[in-house]
Design a protein around this motif. Structure first.
Motif, PDB file in Angstrom:
ATOM      1  N   CYS A 141      -0.673  87.716  59.920  1.00  0.00           N
ATOM      2  CA  CYS A 141      -2.127  87.718  60.065  1.00  0.00           C
ATOM      3  C   CYS A 141      -2.704  88.991  59.470  1.00  0.00           C
ATOM      4  N   GLY A 145      -8.944  87.384  60.296  1.00  0.00           N
ATOM      5  CA  GLY A 145      -8.346  86.086  60.557  1.00  0.00           C
ATOM      6  C   GLY A 145      -7.675  85.447  59.369  1.00  0.00           C
ATOM      7  N   GLU A 174      -9.137  76.327  51.123  1.00  0.00           N
ATOM      8  CA  GLU A 174      -8.064  76.824  51.990  1.00  0.00           C
ATOM      9  C   GLU A 174      -7.429  78.101  51.444  1.00  0.00           C
ATOM     10  N   GLN A 189      -9.737  81.801  56.720  1.00  0.00           N
ATOM     11  CA  GLN A 189      -9.799  81.744  58.178  1.00  0.00           C
ATOM     12  C   GLN A 189      -9.701  80.296  58.669  1.00  0.00           C
ATOM     13  N   ASN A 190      -9.169  80.178  59.881  1.00  0.00           N
ATOM     14  CA  ASN A 190      -9.119  78.900  60.605  1.00  0.00           C
ATOM     15  C   ASN A 190      -8.265  77.844  59.892  1.00  0.00           C
ATOM     16  N   ILE A 191      -7.247  78.288  59.162  1.00  0.00           N
ATOM     17  CA  ILE A 191      -6.322  77.372  58.493  1.00  0.00           C
ATOM     18  C   ILE A 191      -5.061  77.240  59.344  1.00  0.00           C
ATOM     19  N   SER A 192      -4.627  76.012  59.559  1.00  0.00           N
ATOM     20  CA  SER A 192      -3.402  75.762  60.320  1.00  0.00           C
ATOM     21  C   SER A 192      -2.745  74.498  59.788  1.00  0.00           C
ATOM     22  N   SER A 213      -0.492  78.922  62.349  1.00  0.00           N
ATOM     23  CA  SER A 213      -1.587  78.747  63.305  1.00  0.00           C
ATOM     24  C   SER A 213      -2.752  79.648  62.922  1.00  0.00           C
ATOM     25  N   VAL A 214      -3.900  79.333  63.489  1.00  0.00           N
ATOM     26  CA  VAL A 214      -5.104  80.114  63.206  1.00  0.00           C
ATOM     27  C   VAL A 214      -4.914  81.533  63.736  1.00  0.00           C
ATOM     28  N   CYS A 215      -5.204  82.505  62.884  1.00  0.00           N
ATOM     29  CA  CYS A 215      -5.105  83.905  63.288  1.00  0.00           C
ATOM     30  C   CYS A 215      -6.387  84.340  63.980  1.00  0.00           C
ATOM     31  N   LYS A 216      -6.214  85.032  65.070  1.00  0.00           N
ATOM     32  CA  LYS A 216      -7.373  85.580  65.758  1.00  0.00           C
ATOM     33  C   LYS A 216      -7.834  86.850  65.034  1.00  0.00           C
TER      34      LYS A 216
END
Length: 469
Positions: A141, A145, A174, A189-192, A213-216
């Motif tokens: 990450c 994000g 993406e 961001q918000n890619i999973s 998974s999505v990174c915070k």
């Protein structure tokens, strides 16, 4: 016996290696073989109908031609690669085993008729490549994000990369880096989903999958309510500075970075001379947020408060330092001639890194560490030290570590001496056998004329006796 043993080793090596086939009957054909493997080249349909043919290679250094194969119909007259190759005339295929880099080059096949006139010639270009044996997929990450994914192959010449997410090629929506053909990419961001990296060259293809998974969003917090507070933020991330309990009861205040005024406020109305979308002031809880931190955000911040008459009632300063986080770390070991182990801990990026080492969970001691410094990126361990070595690298905004099991360095000097002695013994034995063979052969040559001369001697004696009679 030696030849049979060598042949067995060659066959065992080939059986574990990559085998390729190439149709070289068309002029200008491009063929590829795997380093250490085998390649089968079809040069012609059937050699049994061809009066004479020869196949040669152009050397890259001297620019001269090296004859590889000559033959007439089903009879192979010459094959300079016969120790690791075979030519089958009835189907026109030439197989080379245990390929090496010197096999690369331009090959020319010339075919002649019964009158020794050349009918045609065709060229084949052969390339030898090391295959890609395996690949690793590493993701991490980043600030804001983002996700950085790296595709790390082991071995392989001229690797080509491709990426997919849940089975489809990555789209611009993406992929932040906008390049799907490199060994590392940056996802938005918000890619999973299931991320797959494929690495291939002309003779191999490997891939590796991983669920991402999505990174915070990376965010740090600092209490700046005390004068002279030291705060740290991660480059590209977010920092929340707690300046006061609340600004609601303060008639007037001013917030500056160096000499630049960021906020001015009177009676809860904010007047900003440098308001940007990445700044956020929350008067209700007294916090100031900076998003997408840059190195230029580092420096001294000053908060001044005033009463309703405009008289200054307080002043506090805060020092903010923006650092690039340590992204990844590696462990590199090297045995020294003194049998001590040199270990380095290089990082890809990161500001002001601080290093620490442990062995089996314990801090290295003087009995294990010869350099006597546990806070550098390079250490030297004493002889016979083994266990799980861990290198940790940190700064004020990140912490990463890398562990590896290490073993004592082995003394190879005795092995080298033993091998040299064995080689010397074998050489002497070979020389002795050679001279013994020469001696035996010489004795046979001496005996043979005596056997041929004795009958003649008897014949001469008999003739002389007859004359006397």
């Amino acid at each position: 016996m030696e030849g049979v043993f060598g042949l067995l080793l060659m066959l065992l090596g080939v059986s574990q290696a990559v085998e390729t086939f190439c149709d070289g009957r068309q002029d200008g054909a491009l063929c590829y073989g795997a380093l250490g493997g085998s390649v089968e080249l079809q040069l012609m349909d059937n050699a049994s109908e061809i009066p004479r043919y020869k196949w040669r290679k152009k050397t890259s250094v001297t620019k001269t031609y090296q004859m590889i194969l000559t033959g007439q119909k089903n009879k192979v007259k010459k094959n300079t690669l016969r120790s690791r190759s075979v030519f089958i005339p009835n189907n026109g295929t030439f197989r080379i085993n245990n390929l090496n880099s010197t096999d690369s080059g331009k090959y020319t096949l010339e075919i002649f008729d019964s009158n020794e006139h050349k009918n045609r010639s065709q060229i084949l270009q052969l390339f030898i490549e090391a295959p890609v044996s395996s690949v690793q997929l590493v993701s991490e990450c980043l600030p804001q994000g983002l996700i950085r994914a790296s595709c790390l192959p082991e071995g392989g010449d001229s690797p080509q990369y491709s990426w997919t997410l849940d089975g489809h090629a990555l789209a611009d929506s993406e992929l932040l880096s906008r390049d799907n053909g490199t060994n590392f990419i940056v996802l938005r961001q918000n890619i999973s989903g299931r991320l797959s990296c494929s690495v291939k060259n002309h003779i191999s293809h490997v891939s590796r999958d991983q669920i991402v998974s999505v990174c915070k969003e990376m965010k740090t917090y600092c209490d700046g309510r005390q004068d002279g507070a030291q705060c740290y933020g991660s480059l590209g991330a977010t920092v929340v500075l707690h300046l006061m309990d609340s600004f609601l009861e303060i008639p007037k205040y001013e917030w500056r970075h160096q000499s630049l005024t960021i906020f001015k406020s009177r009676t809860n109305t904010i007047f900003s001379h440098s308001l940007q979308s990445r700044y956020l002031l929350m008067p209700s809880n007294g916090t100031f947020t900076i998003k997408n931190l840059m190195k230029a955000d580092s420096g001294k911040y000053t908060l001044e408060t005033f009463n309703s008459d405009g008289r200054k009632t307080g002043q506090r300063t805060l020092q903010l330092t923006v650092q690039a986080p340590v992204s990844s770390v590696q462990l590199v070991t090297e045995c020294l001639s003194t049998l001590e182990l040199k270990v380095s801990c290089p990082i890809v990026e990161g500001d002001s890194p601080q290093y620490s080492w442990t062995l089996d969970g314990n801090t290295l001691t003087d009995s294990e560490l010869i350099s006597g410094n546990n806070g550098t990126n390079i250490i030297i361990l004493r002889q016979n030290v083994s266990g799980r070595l861990l290198c940790s690298v940190r700064n004020h905004v990140s912490l990463v570590s890398k562990g590896e099991f290490i073993s004592p360095c082995k003394d190879t000097s005795q092995l080298r001496c033993g091998l040299m002695f064995a080689a010397a013994v074998l050489s002497c034995a070979g020389i002795g056998l050679y001279f013994k063979w020469k001696e035996t052969k010489y004795k046979k040559m001496l005996i043979t004329p005596q056997i041929e001369e004795n009958p003649e001697d008897f014949q001469i004696i008999e003739q002389s006796n007859l004359a006397d009679v």
